[in-house]
Each structure stands twice: as C-alpha cells, then as structure tokens.
Write a protein that holds these residues in place. Sequence first.
Motif, PDB file in Angstrom:
ATOM      1  N   PHE A   1       0.827  -1.211   0.000  1.00  0.00           N
ATOM      2  CA  PHE A   1       0.000   0.000   0.000  1.00  0.00           C
ATOM      3  C   PHE A   1       0.857   1.254   0.000  1.00  0.00           C
ATOM      4  O   PHE A   1       0.549   2.238  -0.692  1.00  0.00           O
ATOM      5  N   LEU A   2       1.936   1.265   0.776  1.00  0.00           N
ATOM      6  CA  LEU A   2       2.751   2.470   0.935  1.00  0.00           C
ATOM      7  C   LEU A   2       3.734   2.692  -0.206  1.00  0.00           C
ATOM      8  O   LEU A   2       4.214   3.816  -0.395  1.00  0.00           O
ATOM      9  N   ALA A   3       4.060   1.631  -0.951  1.00  0.00           N
ATOM     10  CA  ALA A   3       5.071   1.751  -2.011  1.00  0.00           C
ATOM     11  C   ALA A   3       4.750   2.847  -3.027  1.00  0.00           C
ATOM     12  O   ALA A   3       5.626   3.665  -3.360  1.00  0.00           O
ATOM     13  N   PRO A   4       3.514   2.939  -3.563  1.00  0.00           N
ATOM     14  CA  PRO A   4       3.226   4.032  -4.514  1.00  0.00           C
ATOM     15  C   PRO A   4       3.392   5.412  -3.899  1.00  0.00           C
ATOM     16  O   PRO A   4       3.803   6.359  -4.587  1.00  0.00           O
TER      17      PRO A   4
ATOM     18  N   LEU B   1      -6.172   6.755  10.685  1.00  0.00           N
ATOM     19  CA  LEU B   1      -6.747   5.637  11.441  1.00  0.00           C
ATOM     20  C   LEU B   1      -7.597   4.744  10.534  1.00  0.00           C
ATOM     21  O   LEU B   1      -7.536   3.509  10.624  1.00  0.00           O
ATOM     22  N   PHE B   2      -8.377   5.365   9.669  1.00  0.00           N
ATOM     23  CA  PHE B   2      -9.222   4.603   8.762  1.00  0.00           C
ATOM     24  C   PHE B   2      -8.383   3.717   7.849  1.00  0.00           C
ATOM     25  O   PHE B   2      -8.705   2.538   7.618  1.00  0.00           O
ATOM     26  N   ILE B   3      -7.291   4.262   7.320  1.00  0.00           N
ATOM     27  CA  ILE B   3      -6.409   3.491   6.433  1.00  0.00           C
ATOM     28  C   ILE B   3      -5.774   2.325   7.184  1.00  0.00           C
ATOM     29  O   ILE B   3      -5.782   1.178   6.711  1.00  0.00           O
TER      30      ILE B   3
ATOM     31  N   LEU C   1      -5.503  -3.484   8.361  1.00  0.00           N
ATOM     32  CA  LEU C   1      -5.463  -4.539   9.375  1.00  0.00           C
ATOM     33  C   LEU C   1      -6.658  -5.482   9.234  1.00  0.00           C
ATOM     34  O   LEU C   1      -6.548  -6.680   9.515  1.00  0.00           O
ATOM     35  N   ALA C   2      -7.792  -4.956   8.793  1.00  0.00           N
ATOM     36  CA  ALA C   2      -8.976  -5.790   8.598  1.00  0.00           C
ATOM     37  C   ALA C   2      -8.768  -6.816   7.496  1.00  0.00           C
ATOM     38  O   ALA C   2      -9.498  -7.818   7.432  1.00  0.00           O
TER      39      ALA C   2
ATOM     40  N   VAL D   1      -8.687  -2.781  -1.685  1.00  0.00           N
ATOM     41  CA  VAL D   1      -8.325  -1.568  -0.952  1.00  0.00           C
ATOM     42  C   VAL D   1      -8.475  -0.314  -1.806  1.00  0.00           C
ATOM     43  O   VAL D   1      -8.009   0.756  -1.408  1.00  0.00           O
ATOM     44  N   LEU D   2      -9.118  -0.446  -2.970  1.00  0.00           N
ATOM     45  CA  LEU D   2      -9.241   0.722  -3.850  1.00  0.00           C
ATOM     46  C   LEU D   2      -9.919   1.904  -3.155  1.00  0.00           C
ATOM     47  O   LEU D   2      -9.429   3.040  -3.262  1.00  0.00           O
ATOM     48  N   PRO D   3     -11.025   1.705  -2.415  1.00  0.00           N
ATOM     49  CA  PRO D   3     -11.639   2.863  -1.745  1.00  0.00           C
ATOM     50  C   PRO D   3     -10.702   3.546  -0.757  1.00  0.00           C
ATOM     51  O   PRO D   3     -10.622   4.782  -0.717  1.00  0.00           O
ATOM     52  N   VAL D   4      -9.979   2.755   0.028  1.00  0.00           N
ATOM     53  CA  VAL D   4      -9.091   3.354   1.025  1.00  0.00           C
ATOM     54  C   VAL D   4      -7.820   3.903   0.363  1.00  0.00           C
ATOM     55  O   VAL D   4      -7.188   4.819   0.894  1.00  0.00           O
TER      56      VAL D   4
END
Length: 475
Positions: free
Chosen positions: A288-291, A330-332, A337-338, A349-352
């Motif tokens: 997730f963080l790479a981009p 927090l939402f991300i 984690l979910a 994870v597209l929405p987040v």
Amino acid sequence: MFKKFLSILLYSLPIVFFVVCYFLIVTSGEDIFQGANSQPDIIGDSIAAFNHSARLADMYAWASINFFNYTFQFGPDFFLRLLDVALAFFTFYLATYLALGRRPKLVLKDASVFAGIFLAIFLTSYGTTLYGGFSKIHNYLIISLVSLGFCLIYAKDLLGKKPFCGTSFWQKIAIPIMLFFGFIFGLTSSVTAAAFLLCVVAYLIYLKASHQKFSIPSLVFSWRGASILGILIALFCIYVLGPGLADYDTNPVYQAVGDYLPLRDIFVNFGDSIIRVIKHIGFNFGRFLAPFFVLSLPPGIYILILKSKQKLKMPHFSRVEKNFLVAGILFIIIHLLALSQIYYFTRMVLPVYFVGLALYFYLLQKIFSSSQKRVPSIVNRIPLKSNFIPLALIEITLMLIIIVIRTTFAINYQKQVSPILERARTSEEKSFCITPEQVKSYNLPYIYLGQEDMLVDWAMPQTVYGKTITYCDQE
C-alpha cells in the motif's frame, strides 16, 4: 487564458480515457459467465448476487451485465456505458473534493490535484480494477464512489464545515438521509464499512487521549448515530441474512493466490496462523505504501530545494485539520489490518487507496500553500503559482501517453478476438474450440492498461452468441 485551457484539459482527458475504456472494451470471461448479452433478469440476478456476496455493488453488476453486448454496438448498453463514464469521473471528483477540503474549481491548482489522483491510480496496478472488465468496474466504481461520498460528509464535519447546516429543512431530514446513506454504504462494501465503524471507536479514543471534549449522547442522537445505525443494519443483512465472507472461504483464487486464512483456522493452529497474519500485514502495508513512496520523491526533492534556498518551514495545522488527518490515517490503518487474513488484491483496498491519495494531496497542497505565504519566489525566482504550469504540462503528457497505450491495446484486442466473435455469431456449428492464446490479452508490467481475457478457463465451456466455446486442449 492559457491556465484555463490547461485546467480544462486536466479535467477532460480522464473523461476521454474512460470513454476509451468503457466503449472499446470486449466483455471479459467473468462478464460472459455472469450473463453478458443474455436475456435480462434484473430481479433474479440481483437475488443471486445477494446470495453470492450480499453486496449492493455485486447486485448491480450481475443485473446490468445482461444489457451489454460483447463489443459496443448502439443499443441499451450505450446509456449504461455513459453512466460508467459519469460514475468514474464523479469518483475522481469526490476524491479531489476530499483532497482539497472544498469543492474543486476550474483553476490550475485544483485541476492538477484531480489529474494527480488520476495518474496515481492508473500508473499503478490499482487502475486495472476500473477498466479490466465490467464485473470489477461496476463493483468497485460503485464501492469507491459511495465510500468517498460517505467519508466526505464526515470529513466536512471534522473540518468544521457542517454538512447539514443552513435551513431547518436540511437539519430535519439529516437523520433519515444518513440512516439510508449509512445502510447503502454498509451494503455496498462490508469490509470498508466495518473498518469505518472500528475507526469511529479508535477516533473517540484519540479524542479522549488528546483531552478533547465530546459527547456520546450527542453522537448517538444525531445524523452521525443514524449513519452508524444504517451501517449496522446493512452488516446484519450481509452477515446474518446473507452469506457474509463465504466467497472468501470457497473461492480457490483467494486461498491459492491470496493465502486466505479463515478465522476458524486461526484457533486450530494458532502459532502458524499468527506467523501468516504477520506476513500478510507486512506485505499489505508495504504494498500500500510503495506508490506513496515513489509519489513523494519529486515533491520531496522540491521541498528540500525550497528549504535549502528559502529556509522553508513546515505549515501549521489547526486542531480540526489535525483531527481530520488523524481520522483518515486511522481509517487506512484499520482497513489494512482488517485484511490481515489475506495478501490483498488491489481491488479490495481501492476505496481506502483513494482516501490515502486524498490525504496525501491534502498535505502536499497545505505545504506548498504555506510556502507561498512565507517566500515570494523559489528556484530561479519563479513565482510559486506559475509552477503549476510545468506540473500541468507533465500531467497532460502522462495522461496522453496512458490514453494512447490504452487505446492501442483496446483496438488491437478487438481485432484479435473479432474472428472468434464473428464465427460464434454467424456459424451454424453449435460448438467449436480455440486456443488460449487466441483470447489472451496483453498488458504492460505492473501498470497493465490492457483488459481481462474474453474467455477464462475456470468458466469453460463458455457460451457466446448461443455457441459453446472450449479450449482445444480441454477437449
């Protein structure tokens, strides 16, 4: 005048991209499996979709795909394809709204943010979800649009811009509106909605820890409480009346590729399960963080230059801005984690990811807006506002390249599969076989920009124009 022209281009080129995607696409194997170009059965398909995944987005995808031909021809699907284009544009519009903290305008700065979010989606593997095949397009356009709209209401509230202020009429209908919207949000995407509920709890803990006052009764007996109730009702429909996460338990793709770990298995073999969960968490957060790391390199270098030449200071964030950023982060984190039971697929994870991009550009424009107030000029004494012009030109160039590549792939794939479609449409034979290579779609590494294959082995044999098609090596 030139800036206005660039702004129009930045807003309009994504529309061109979506028109290319949704009007030149060939229906994928999953689309055909779900009933593309077959007799419409809206109610029956909606019920079947609910029994499959209990998601509103799936219900729309299954019910609407019957109206789509294998390739675009003027007919009922013309309006549905136009609707897809409109939904896609509005999704990015809402993401830009969230990033700016206000309604986007026809100015270069706002248009640059809009284009930046577009490029951050379609220059990564996340973009294929929105053009690979109609099944995913219809699912995740709706999920992303509804999620962003729901989050935007809360974002305005966090930033002190009351969503239902003004006339007493809007204040009176706020509770029923948000009860309904919360239900739609929850029914659209169960994981995102559940993560949102956990985020509300985590955010209240943050408020308590930071000694900020809040009232639980005021939360419960307001439009906020109504929206939460709507989500809970939707989750009840999904997990009690519907199948819940049954698709994850039965789909071999999730188990083989995603290493899906059902909750019941965690307690059977606790030690190995925890190790798998930790691996999932590390992989998911890294992916997730790479981009964002790559995206941060150019402005990061730019900020360092500013600091070295003008002694740039970091901007000051007000209390409401800090609360907004904390809530978003927090939402991300909770959403990722979910998904710790699986190596996530990008569509999950597209929405987040949209929310993450909105927060990123919110921070970025805050930093540069702050620098504009502190220094009259930057490198080579060029006013800061003028630097949106080279940025816009770079974004326009990248978007044009994306459009050309996507168009080329789309046209070539239509030419590639048209003999198969023509044979199925005109031949008197009831069945025939092809090789997998005849329907293989070619893509760029990581970015893709192609589409999903017209036929898929897991759904074989597939029916096209009433003819049964198989792979020759499966006969």
